[in-house]
Write a protein that holds these residues in place. Structure first.
Motif, PDB file in Angstrom:
ATOM      1  N   PRO A  90       0.832  -1.213   0.000  1.00 49.44           N
ATOM      2  CA  PRO A  90       0.000   0.000   0.000  1.00 49.44           C
ATOM      3  C   PRO A  90       0.861   1.256   0.000  1.00 49.44           C
ATOM      4  O   PRO A  90       0.410   2.319  -0.416  1.00 49.44           O
ATOM      5  CB  PRO A  90      -0.806  -0.118   1.300  1.00 49.44           C
ATOM      6  N   GLU A  91       2.111   1.124   0.453  1.00 49.58           N
ATOM      7  CA  GLU A  91       3.038   2.267   0.484  1.00 49.58           C
ATOM      8  C   GLU A  91       3.584   2.583  -0.905  1.00 49.58           C
ATOM      9  O   GLU A  91       4.270   3.586  -1.098  1.00 49.58           O
ATOM     10  CB  GLU A  91       4.201   1.984   1.461  1.00 49.58           C
ATOM     11  N   GLY A  92       3.284   1.704  -1.872  1.00 46.53           N
ATOM     12  CA  GLY A  92       3.799   1.909  -3.225  1.00 46.53           C
ATOM     13  C   GLY A  92       5.162   1.263  -3.400  1.00 46.53           C
ATOM     14  O   GLY A  92       5.765   0.787  -2.432  1.00 46.53           O
ATOM     15  N   ILE A  93       5.623   1.198  -4.627  1.00 43.68           N
ATOM     16  CA  ILE A  93       6.935   0.604  -4.904  1.00 43.68           C
ATOM     17  C   ILE A  93       7.795   1.599  -5.671  1.00 43.68           C
ATOM     18  O   ILE A  93       7.284   2.506  -6.314  1.00 43.68           O
ATOM     19  CB  ILE A  93       6.804  -0.725  -5.688  1.00 43.68           C
ATOM     20  N   ALA A  94       9.087   1.372  -5.570  1.00 40.63           N
ATOM     21  CA  ALA A  94      10.031   2.303  -6.190  1.00 40.63           C
ATOM     22  C   ALA A  94       9.933   2.264  -7.714  1.00 40.63           C
ATOM     23  O   ALA A  94       9.721   1.206  -8.312  1.00 40.63           O
ATOM     24  CB  ALA A  94      11.447   1.960  -5.761  1.00 40.63           C
ATOM     25  N   GLU A  95      10.096   3.401  -8.331  1.00 39.09           N
ATOM     26  CA  GLU A  95      10.161   3.482  -9.791  1.00 39.09           C
ATOM     27  C   GLU A  95      11.643   3.563 -10.155  1.00 39.09           C
ATOM     28  O   GLU A  95      12.322   4.511  -9.764  1.00 39.09           O
ATOM     29  CB  GLU A  95       9.413   4.742 -10.264  1.00 39.09           C
ATOM     30  N   TRP A  96      12.158   2.546 -10.796  1.00 41.34           N
ATOM     31  CA  TRP A  96      13.547   2.608 -11.231  1.00 41.34           C
ATOM     32  C   TRP A  96      13.732   1.718 -12.447  1.00 41.34           C
ATOM     33  O   TRP A  96      12.917   0.833 -12.709  1.00 41.34           O
ATOM     34  CB  TRP A  96      14.523   2.175 -10.123  1.00 41.34           C
ATOM     35  N   ARG A  97      14.777   2.001 -13.192  1.00 39.35           N
ATOM     36  CA  ARG A  97      15.062   1.222 -14.389  1.00 39.35           C
ATOM     37  C   ARG A  97      16.548   0.897 -14.399  1.00 39.35           C
ATOM     38  O   ARG A  97      17.370   1.739 -14.074  1.00 39.35           O
ATOM     39  CB  ARG A  97      14.685   2.047 -15.618  1.00 39.35           C
ATOM     40  N   SER A  98      16.883  -0.339 -14.735  1.00 37.30           N
ATOM     41  CA  SER A  98      18.280  -0.742 -14.724  1.00 37.30           C
ATOM     42  C   SER A  98      19.116   0.052 -15.731  1.00 37.30           C
ATOM     43  O   SER A  98      18.691   0.282 -16.856  1.00 37.30           O
ATOM     44  CB  SER A  98      18.392  -2.226 -15.052  1.00 37.30           C
ATOM     45  N   SER A  99      20.294   0.476 -15.276  1.00 40.61           N
ATOM     46  CA  SER A  99      21.220   1.081 -16.237  1.00 40.61           C
ATOM     47  C   SER A  99      22.421   0.160 -16.418  1.00 40.61           C
ATOM     48  O   SER A  99      23.537   0.603 -16.683  1.00 40.61           O
ATOM     49  CB  SER A  99      21.652   2.470 -15.780  1.00 40.61           C
ATOM     50  N   ALA A 100      22.176  -1.177 -16.256  1.00 40.86           N
ATOM     51  CA  ALA A 100      23.251  -2.160 -16.349  1.00 40.86           C
ATOM     52  C   ALA A 100      24.018  -2.051 -17.661  1.00 40.86           C
ATOM     53  O   ALA A 100      25.209  -2.352 -17.715  1.00 40.86           O
ATOM     54  CB  ALA A 100      22.688  -3.569 -16.184  1.00 40.86           C
ATOM     55  N   HIS A 101      23.311  -1.594 -18.719  1.00 45.96           N
ATOM     56  CA  HIS A 101      24.002  -1.507 -20.008  1.00 45.96           C
ATOM     57  C   HIS A 101      25.120  -0.461 -19.972  1.00 45.96           C
ATOM     58  O   HIS A 101      25.960  -0.439 -20.852  1.00 45.96           O
ATOM     59  CB  HIS A 101      23.012  -1.230 -21.139  1.00 45.96           C
ATOM     60  N   HIS A 102      25.123   0.398 -18.944  1.00 40.90           N
ATOM     61  CA  HIS A 102      26.233   1.338 -18.799  1.00 40.90           C
ATOM     62  C   HIS A 102      27.447   0.697 -18.105  1.00 40.90           C
ATOM     63  O   HIS A 102      28.524   1.242 -18.099  1.00 40.90           O
ATOM     64  CB  HIS A 102      25.837   2.561 -17.967  1.00 40.90           C
TER      65      HIS A 102
END
Ligand code: RTP
Length: 154
Positions: free
Chosen positions: A139-151
């Motif tokens: 209910p607290e929500g989840i983080a918005e993130w995207r992998s930058s592993a390609h860097h």
């Protein structure tokens, strides 16, 4: 060609109390990571019967309902949100059939479970139930993130 990333599916995955107590957390998370899915939410949490009954509301008429609720509240569970293309259906494949007697070797239940009443893990069965389960468990929500592993990987 990454336009598809914009609308990725999410699923709710729960390592049940037996999975936590048998030290399968790392193994299970590793399988989802190595497949290529992205971890978007993660917590160790002990729920009460009210909460477990809400999660399993669709099964309230089943004869195993009370035993199922007792099992889920018996210790901490690992609640997770995983994201990726087709992650709901593919997650269910990684998990294997509900009854470990029928789940194929190579699946989580096929490799680590024997009893349908102690089958180690839960995964949402549809995009819509995933949405409901994620809202219930996070209910607290989840983080918005995207992998930058390609860097970082050459
Ligand atoms: P899950 O929700 O846990 O991923 O499991 P599922 O969709 O594969 O199976 P479902 O029919 O929704 O059942 C939920 C959980 O209830 C327990 N169960 N016990 N006959 C029995 O004793 C029985 N049948 C089901 C299992 O833990 C199952 O995962």
């Amino acid at each position: 060609h990454f336009a598809a990333l914009a609308k990725m599916e999410q699923t709710f995955i729960m390592i049940k109390p037996d999975g936590v107590q048998r030290n399968l957390v790392g193994e299970i998370i590793g399988r989802f990571e190595k497949k290529g899915f992205t971890l978007k939410g993660l917590k160790l949490i002990t729920v009460d019967s009210d909460f477990a009954e809400r999660h399993y509301a669709d099964l309230s008429a089943k004869p195993f309902f009370n035993g199922l609720v007792e099992y889920i509240v018996s210790g901490p569970v690992v609640a997770m949100v995983w994201e990726g293309k087709n992650v709901v259906a593919t997650g269910r494949k990684i998990i294997g059939a509900t009854n470990p007697a029928e789940s194929a070797p190579g699946t989580i239940r096929g490799d680590y479970a024997v009893d349908i009443g102690r089958n180690v893990i839960h995964g949402s069965d549809a995009v819509e139930s995933a949405r409901k389960e994620i809202a219930l468990w996070f209910p607290e929500g989840i983080a918005e993130w995207r992998s930058s592993a390609h860097h970082w990987i050459y």
